[in-house]
Design a protein around this motif. Structure first.
Motif, PDB file in Angstrom:
ATOM      1  N   LEU A  57       0.830  -1.207   0.000  1.00 25.12           N
ATOM      2  CA  LEU A  57       0.000   0.000   0.000  1.00 25.12           C
ATOM      3  C   LEU A  57       0.863   1.254   0.000  1.00 25.12           C
ATOM      4  CD1 LEU A  57      -2.837   1.189   0.086  1.00 25.12           C
ATOM      5  CD2 LEU A  57      -2.768   1.030   2.589  1.00 25.12           C
ATOM      6  N   VAL A  58       2.004   1.212   0.685  1.00 27.95           N
ATOM      7  CA  VAL A  58       2.925   2.349   0.693  1.00 27.95           C
ATOM      8  C   VAL A  58       3.381   2.667  -0.726  1.00 27.95           C
ATOM      9  CG1 VAL A  58       5.162   3.195   1.512  1.00 27.95           C
ATOM     10  CG2 VAL A  58       3.710   1.841   3.039  1.00 27.95           C
ATOM     11  N   GLY A  59       3.780   1.628  -1.441  1.00 24.69           N
ATOM     12  CA  GLY A  59       4.222   1.825  -2.816  1.00 24.69           C
ATOM     13  C   GLY A  59       3.120   2.373  -3.695  1.00 24.69           C
ATOM     14  N   ASP A  60       1.900   1.916  -3.456  1.00 22.33           N
ATOM     15  CA  ASP A  60       0.763   2.351  -4.268  1.00 22.33           C
ATOM     16  C   ASP A  60       0.427   3.819  -4.012  1.00 22.33           C
ATOM     17  OD1 ASP A  60      -1.382   1.668  -6.141  1.00 22.33           O
ATOM     18  OD2 ASP A  60      -2.735   1.975  -4.437  1.00 22.33           O
ATOM     19  N   THR A  61       0.468   4.247  -2.768  1.00 22.27           N
ATOM     20  CA  THR A  61       0.062   5.612  -2.424  1.00 22.27           C
ATOM     21  C   THR A  61       1.181   6.628  -2.648  1.00 22.27           C
ATOM     22  OG1 THR A  61       0.598   5.139  -0.101  1.00 22.27           O
ATOM     23  CG2 THR A  61      -1.688   4.888  -0.767  1.00 22.27           C
ATOM     24  N   GLU A  62       2.412   6.238  -2.355  1.00 21.49           N
ATOM     25  CA  GLU A  62       3.532   7.179  -2.533  1.00 21.49           C
ATOM     26  C   GLU A  62       4.042   7.207  -3.964  1.00 21.49           C
ATOM     27  OE1 GLU A  62       6.817   6.824   0.110  1.00 21.49           O
ATOM     28  OE2 GLU A  62       5.586   6.871   1.930  1.00 21.49           O
ATOM     29  N   GLY A  63       4.146   6.054  -4.574  1.00 19.54           N
ATOM     30  CA  GLY A  63       4.733   5.969  -5.892  1.00 19.54           C
ATOM     31  C   GLY A  63       6.208   6.333  -5.881  1.00 19.54           C
ATOM     32  N   CYS A  64       6.769   6.534  -7.073  1.00 21.76           N
ATOM     33  CA  CYS A  64       8.168   6.928  -7.219  1.00 21.76           C
ATOM     34  C   CYS A  64       8.237   8.389  -7.644  1.00 21.76           C
ATOM     35  CB  CYS A  64       8.859   6.054  -8.267  1.00 21.76           C
ATOM     36  SG  CYS A  64       8.929   4.297  -7.848  1.00 21.76           S
ATOM     37  N   THR A  65       9.304   9.047  -7.283  1.00 25.36           N
ATOM     38  CA  THR A  65       9.488  10.457  -7.654  1.00 25.36           C
ATOM     39  C   THR A  65      10.827  10.650  -8.355  1.00 25.36           C
ATOM     40  OG1 THR A  65      10.433  10.948  -5.465  1.00 25.36           O
ATOM     41  CG2 THR A  65       8.060  11.311  -5.756  1.00 25.36           C
ATOM     42  N   ASN A 119       3.852  -8.116  -2.938  1.00 24.87           N
ATOM     43  CA  ASN A 119       4.188  -6.778  -3.410  1.00 24.87           C
ATOM     44  C   ASN A 119       4.731  -6.881  -4.832  1.00 24.87           C
ATOM     45  OD1 ASN A 119       5.268  -4.146  -3.814  1.00 24.87           O
ATOM     46  ND2 ASN A 119       5.559  -3.902  -1.617  1.00 24.87           N
ATOM     47  N   MET A 120       3.848  -6.769  -5.790  1.00 26.78           N
ATOM     48  CA  MET A 120       4.217  -6.950  -7.193  1.00 26.78           C
ATOM     49  C   MET A 120       5.203  -5.885  -7.664  1.00 26.78           C
ATOM     50  SD  MET A 120       1.597  -7.218 -10.385  1.00 26.78           S
ATOM     51  CE  MET A 120       2.042  -6.742 -12.061  1.00 26.78           C
ATOM     52  N   SER A 121       4.958  -4.624  -7.324  1.00 25.22           N
ATOM     53  CA  SER A 121       5.829  -3.537  -7.787  1.00 25.22           C
ATOM     54  C   SER A 121       7.257  -3.720  -7.295  1.00 25.22           C
ATOM     55  CB  SER A 121       5.294  -2.188  -7.293  1.00 25.22           C
ATOM     56  OG  SER A 121       4.044  -1.896  -7.884  1.00 25.22           O
ATOM     57  N   PHE A 122       7.390  -4.066  -6.028  1.00 27.28           N
ATOM     58  CA  PHE A 122       8.711  -4.265  -5.435  1.00 27.28           C
ATOM     59  C   PHE A 122       9.437  -5.416  -6.112  1.00 27.28           C
ATOM     60  CE2 PHE A 122      11.549  -6.414  -2.519  1.00 27.28           C
ATOM     61  CZ  PHE A 122      12.274  -5.381  -1.939  1.00 27.28           C
ATOM     62  N   THR A 123       8.756  -6.518  -6.299  1.00 33.52           N
ATOM     63  CA  THR A 123       9.383  -7.738  -6.831  1.00 33.52           C
ATOM     64  C   THR A 123       9.865  -7.549  -8.256  1.00 33.52           C
ATOM     65  OG1 THR A 123       7.983  -9.043  -5.359  1.00 33.52           O
ATOM     66  CG2 THR A 123       9.026 -10.214  -7.182  1.00 33.52           C
ATOM     67  N   HIS A 254       3.076   7.972 -15.655  1.00 29.34           N
ATOM     68  CA  HIS A 254       1.969   8.028 -14.694  1.00 29.34           C
ATOM     69  C   HIS A 254       0.998   6.909 -15.058  1.00 29.34           C
ATOM     70  CE1 HIS A 254       3.457  11.798 -13.102  1.00 29.34           C
ATOM     71  NE2 HIS A 254       3.619  12.214 -14.346  1.00 29.34           N
ATOM     72  N   LYS A 255       0.915   5.918 -14.183  1.00 30.62           N
ATOM     73  CA  LYS A 255       0.261   4.658 -14.545  1.00 30.62           C
ATOM     74  C   LYS A 255      -0.989   4.380 -13.716  1.00 30.62           C
ATOM     75  CE  LYS A 255       3.733   2.250 -13.248  1.00 30.62           C
ATOM     76  NZ  LYS A 255       4.963   2.832 -12.715  1.00 30.62           N
ATOM     77  N   MET A 256      -1.766   3.438 -14.212  1.00 26.17           N
ATOM     78  CA  MET A 256      -2.964   2.966 -13.518  1.00 26.17           C
ATOM     79  C   MET A 256      -2.604   2.204 -12.247  1.00 26.17           C
ATOM     80  SD  MET A 256      -5.751   0.371 -15.189  1.00 26.17           S
ATOM     81  CE  MET A 256      -7.058  -0.428 -14.242  1.00 26.17           C
ATOM     82  N   GLY A 257      -1.514   1.457 -12.296  1.00 27.77           N
ATOM     83  CA  GLY A 257      -1.112   0.635 -11.161  1.00 27.77           C
ATOM     84  C   GLY A 257       0.392   0.494 -11.083  1.00 27.77           C
ATOM     85  N   ILE A 258       0.855  -0.519 -10.383  1.00 25.67           N
ATOM     86  CA  ILE A 258       2.275  -0.763 -10.074  1.00 25.67           C
ATOM     87  C   ILE A 258       3.028   0.538  -9.817  1.00 25.67           C
ATOM     88  CG2 ILE A 258       2.470  -3.077 -11.059  1.00 25.67           C
ATOM     89  CD1 ILE A 258       3.796  -1.821 -13.562  1.00 25.67           C
ATOM     90  N   THR A 425      -6.563  -5.078  -8.487  1.00 20.39           N
ATOM     91  CA  THR A 425      -7.131  -4.994  -9.831  1.00 20.39           C
ATOM     92  C   THR A 425      -6.283  -4.095 -10.718  1.00 20.39           C
ATOM     93  OG1 THR A 425      -9.356  -5.331  -8.938  1.00 20.39           O
ATOM     94  CG2 THR A 425      -9.203  -4.368 -11.128  1.00 20.39           C
ATOM     95  N   ARG A 426      -5.872  -2.945 -10.180  1.00 21.74           N
ATOM     96  CA  ARG A 426      -5.073  -2.021 -10.990  1.00 21.74           C
ATOM     97  C   ARG A 426      -3.702  -2.595 -11.307  1.00 21.74           C
ATOM     98  NH1 ARG A 426      -3.701   1.783  -8.108  1.00 21.74           N
ATOM     99  NH2 ARG A 426      -4.837   1.533  -6.153  1.00 21.74           N
ATOM    100  N   ASP A 427      -3.089  -3.251 -10.329  1.00 23.79           N
ATOM    101  CA  ASP A 427      -1.773  -3.846 -10.573  1.00 23.79           C
ATOM    102  C   ASP A 427      -1.861  -5.002 -11.570  1.00 23.79           C
ATOM    103  OD1 ASP A 427      -0.692  -2.031  -8.809  1.00 23.79           O
ATOM    104  OD2 ASP A 427      -0.191  -3.477  -7.255  1.00 23.79           O
ATOM    105  N   ALA A 428      -2.907  -5.808 -11.435  1.00 25.49           N
ATOM    106  CA  ALA A 428      -3.048  -6.974 -12.319  1.00 25.49           C
ATOM    107  C   ALA A 428      -3.287  -6.562 -13.768  1.00 25.49           C
ATOM    108  CB  ALA A 428      -4.192  -7.861 -11.839  1.00 25.49           C
ATOM    109  N   ARG A 429      -3.830  -5.379 -13.978  1.00 33.30           N
ATOM    110  CA  ARG A 429      -4.219  -4.968 -15.336  1.00 33.30           C
ATOM    111  C   ARG A 429      -3.027  -4.887 -16.290  1.00 33.30           C
ATOM    112  NH1 ARG A 429      -5.516  -4.920 -19.589  1.00 33.30           N
ATOM    113  NH2 ARG A 429      -7.111  -3.726 -20.709  1.00 33.30           N
TER     114      ARG A 429
END
Length: 591
Positions: A57-65, A119-123, A254-258, A425-429
Motif C-alpha cells: 500500500l505504501v508503494g501504491d500511495t507514494e509511488g516513485c518520484t 508486493n508486485m511492484s517491489f518484486t 503516470h500509470k494505472m497501477g504498479i 485490480t489495478r496492478d493486475a491490469r
C-alpha cells in the motif's frame, strides 16, 4: 490493510504429490525433498507477509518520484531490498559460480509467486534483473559474464530490458534507436525508450540496461536489430565503477497501477554499449529474457488473484449481510456472514478453482523449463514453447478477472481505496499488456506455435490428455474429471482442425478466433491440471496419510472447476467456428 499468507501447503502438494519433484530425473530435483522446499517457502513467506506486504500500500500511495535525474523509491523499499538481497532471494536459480543458489527454475517460480503476491511492484526490480542476467548468461561472452553476473546475481546491480519506443511497441522493426560502431569495439547508442520498468531507481549502485538498437547499414526491419549492454555507470577493468554513461531517465510514466515500480522514459545520448550476442540477432538474444518474462508475467496475474482472493475470503466470513435463504446460520447475530450466500460462494469458488489450477499449470510449465534447460529435453522445450503464450495470456486475463471478483465481494468497500482491493485490480491490469499484449500472445499461439515443428508439440499435448484420461477412466472418483476433460480436449482439437481447414485460404478466419483459442487452450490445460491433482488427492486419501480435509477440499474444488468452468470450451469453439465474416464485416469508416 490487506494481508497475505503464502500458500505453502498448496505449493507443497503440487511439487511433491502431483509433480513428484524429488523423484524426477531432472538434475537438481533429487534435492527437492519436502522438508527442504517447505523450509524455503516458509522463509519466503515470512519476508513476504512481514516485510513486503506492508509496503504494498505504501508503494501504491507514494509511488516513485524523479528528482534531478534520480528516481526515489517509496518509503521502506530500499531497506526491504537490502533484506531481500541479504537473504539470497534474488538468485534462487542462478548459477553458483556467480553467487546464485542453482536451485531449479520451478523453485524460483514458486518463490516469485509468494513475493509478487505480497508486493508486485517491489518484486519487479529483482525480476527484471533476473531476466537480464539470464540473457547475459545465455548470450554473453565469458568476459561479459564475469563482469556483470556476480553483481547482478546479488542485485548490487539491477537490470532492465529496453524494447519499446514512442512510435513502436509490438512492431520492433520500426525502432529508431541507433548504435554507431566505435574504434574500441563498443557502440554509441542514441534514441529514446519508453515503458522501461525499473529503469532508474535508488536501490542499486548500478543499473545494467539491455537495449535493442539498429547498427547503421544493417538489414531493414526486425532483421537489423541488435542487443546491447548499456550500464548506467561505466565499469572499469578492475570491476569498480567509473563515470556516468550517456543514459538518463527523462520522466516517470503516470500509470494505472504498479506505482511502486519506476516505469521510465529512458534517453540514450551517445551512451556506450557493448554488443550482446551476434550482430543483427538481437531479437534472438532478447527472447531469452522475454520468454522468461512471459512466464513471470503469467505468475504475476496468478499472484494478484491469490492475494485478492485471500482477502475476499476474510471479508466474506466477517461481513454480516442478510440471512441465508435456508435459515439463519448466525442466529445470535443481526445477520449472517456474506459467505452463506450462493452467489458469494460462486464467486469465491471461481477464484479458488482458477488459482489452484493455475498454480499447478504454472509450476508444471516451470518444470518443463527445467527439463529443457537442465536435461536438454527437446520434447519439453517444444511443449513449453507452445505453452508460453497460454501461460502468459490465459493466466493474466483470468487473474485480472479474479481480482475484479474479489473486489466485488467487498461491495462498495471494494471501490474505496482505503480497503486496498482496487490495487490488486489495478496492478493486475498491466500483466495483460506488457511483455507482449495478450492479443499478440494469441496470434503467436495460433500463427506460429501450433504449426511449430509440423505441429508435433500440440499433437503431443493431445496425446498426453488422451493417455491420462484412458489410464484413469476406471479409477474410482476420477470420472468427474476424466469425462469433462475428454470433452474439452475434443473442443480444442475441433478448433485446431477448423484453423487447418480454413486458415490457409482465409487467414483472418484463424486469427479472428485466436483469442478464443488461447482461452480454450488455457481451460483445457487447467482441466488437465485439476485431473492430475484429483488423482494425487485420491491417492493420498487412500493412503490415509496427510491432511484429509485438505485433500477432500481439493477434490471438491476440482469438481467445481470441471463442472462450472471447463464447459467454457464449448462457447469458445462456437465463436471460433463462426470464422471471420462477422468480425471483419464493417469498413473502417463504419466504426
Amino acid at each position: 490493510m490487506p494481508s497475505y499468507t503464502a500458500p505453502i501447503q498448496d505449493m507443497q502438494f503440487i511439487l511433491h504429490d502431483v509433480l513428484e519433484a524429488s523423484h524426477q530425473e531432472t538434475p537438481g530435483y533429487a534435492d527437492l525433498d519436502a522438508d527442504f522446499t517447505a523450509a524455503i517457502f516458509e522463509e519466503a513467506g515470512k519476508i513476504a507477509s512481514g516485510v513486503l506486504a506492508p509496503l504494498n500500500l505504501v508503494g501504491d500511495t507514494e509511488g516513485c518520484t524523479l528528482e534531478n535525474g534520480v528516481v526515489r523509491t517509496p518509503t521502506g523499499f530500499k531497506e526491504a531490498f537490502e533484506q531481500v538481497k541479504e537473504g539470497g532471494w534474488t538468485a534462487v536459480d542462478l548459477p553458483e559460480e556467480y553467487g546464485g543458489q542453482n536451485m531449479p527454475y520451478v523453485m524460483y517460480t514458486a518463490v516469485g509467486e509468494i513475493s509478487s503476491a505480497a508486493n508486485m511492484s517491489f518484486t519487479m526490480y529483482q525480476g527484471l534483473t533476473h531476466g537480464a542476467a539470464s540473457a547475459i548468461l545465455a548470450h554473453g561472452t565469458q568476459a561479459q559474464k564475469d563482469t556483470y553476473l556476480p553483481k547482478m546475481t546479488s542485485c548490487e546491480w539491477t537490470g532492465t530490458m529496453n524494447l519499446t519506443e514512442p512510435h513502436c511497441g509490438t512492431d520492433l522493426g520500426l525502432m529508431r534507436t541507433k548504435a554507431e560502431p566505435q574504434v574500441d569495439g563498443s557502440y554509441a547508442l542514441t534514441g529514446q525508450k519508453i515503458f522501461i520498468s525499473s529503469g532508474e531507481h535508488d536501490m542499486a549502485e548500478n543499473i545494467i540496461h539491455l537495449v535493442l538498437a539498429k547498427i547503421p547499414g544493417g538489414p531493414e526491419g526486425i532483421k537489423g536489430v541488435s542487443l546491447f549492454i548499456v550500464p548506467k555507470f561505466h565499469v572499469n577493468a578492475d570491476g569498480t565503477l567509473g563515470g556516468r554513461n550517456g543514459v538518463s531517465c527523462g520522466a516517470i510514466e503516470h500509470k494505472m497501477g504498479i506505482h511502486g515500480n519506476s516505469t521510465c522514459v529512458m534517453n540514450y545520448d551517445g551512451a556506450k554499449g557493448y554488443l550482446l550476442g551476434d550482430m543483427h540477432k538481437g531479437m534472438r538474444a532478447m527472447f531469452t529474457m522475454m520468454n522468461e518474462a512471459r512466464i513471470g508475467v503469467g505468475m504475476q496475474g496468478l499472484a494478484q488473484a491469490e492475494a485478492a482472493y485471500q482477502n475476499a475470503v476474510i471479508y466474506a466470513k466477517d461481513r454480516l449481510q442478510g440471512r441465508a435463504v435456508t435459515g439463519a446460520e448466525n442466529a445470535d447475530g443481526p445477520a449472517d456472514p456474506l459467505i452463506v450466500h450462493p452467489d458469494i460462494r460462486r464467486s469465491l469458488m471461481d477464484q479458488k478453482s482458477f488459482i489452484e489450477g493455475g498454480r499447478a499449470f504454472l509450476l508444471w510449465g516451470s518444470h518443463l523449463i527445467d527439463r529443457s534447460m537442465r536435461s536438454d529435453d527437446a520434447a519439453a522445450e517444444g511443449l513449453i514453447s507452445l505453452m508460453t503464450p497460454v501461460i502468459k495470456g490465459f493466466l493474466t486475463d483470468e487473474g485480472y478477472d479474479m481480482t475484479v471478483l474479489a473486489q466485488q465481494v467487498y461491495g462498495g468497500h471494494g471501490y474505496i481505496e482505503e480497503w486496498g482491493m482496487s490495487q490488486y485490480t489495478r496492478d493486475a491490469r498491466i500483466a495483460m499488456i506488457y511483455e507482449g499484449a495478450n492479443g499478440v500472445q494469441a496470434l503467436d499461439l495460433v500463427g506460429r506455435k501450433l504449426a511449430q515443428d509440423s505441429g508435433k508439440h500440440v499433437m503431443a499435448f493431445f496425446d498426453m490428455v488422451k493417455t491420462f484420461c484412458k489410464e484413469n477412466a476406471d479409477t474410482p472418483g476420477m470420472e468427474p474429471f476424466t469425462e469433462p476433460l475428454k470433452k474439452a480436449s475434443k473442443d480444442l482439437q475441433a478448433a485446431g482442425m477448423f484453423f487447418m481447414q480454413n486458415g490457409m485460404k482465409n487467414p483472418n478466419a484463424a486469427l479472428a478466433g485466436s483469442y478464443d483459442f488461447m482461452h480454450l487452450f488455457g481451460h483445457v490445460c487447467l482441466g488437465l491440471m485439476w485431473a492430475r491433482m484429483a488423482k494425487a488427492a485420491l491417492a493420498k486419501l487412500d493412503e490415509g496419510t496427510g491432511d484429509r480435509a485438505f485433500y477432500e477440499t481439493k477434490l471438491a474444488t476440482g469438481r467445481y472447476y470441471m463442472a462450472r468452468r471447463l464447459p467454457a470450451t464449448a462457447l469458445r469453439l462456437a465463436r471460433i467456428e463462426t470464422g471471420a465474416e462477422t468480425v471483419m464485416s464493417l469498413e473502417a469508416s463504419q466504426f
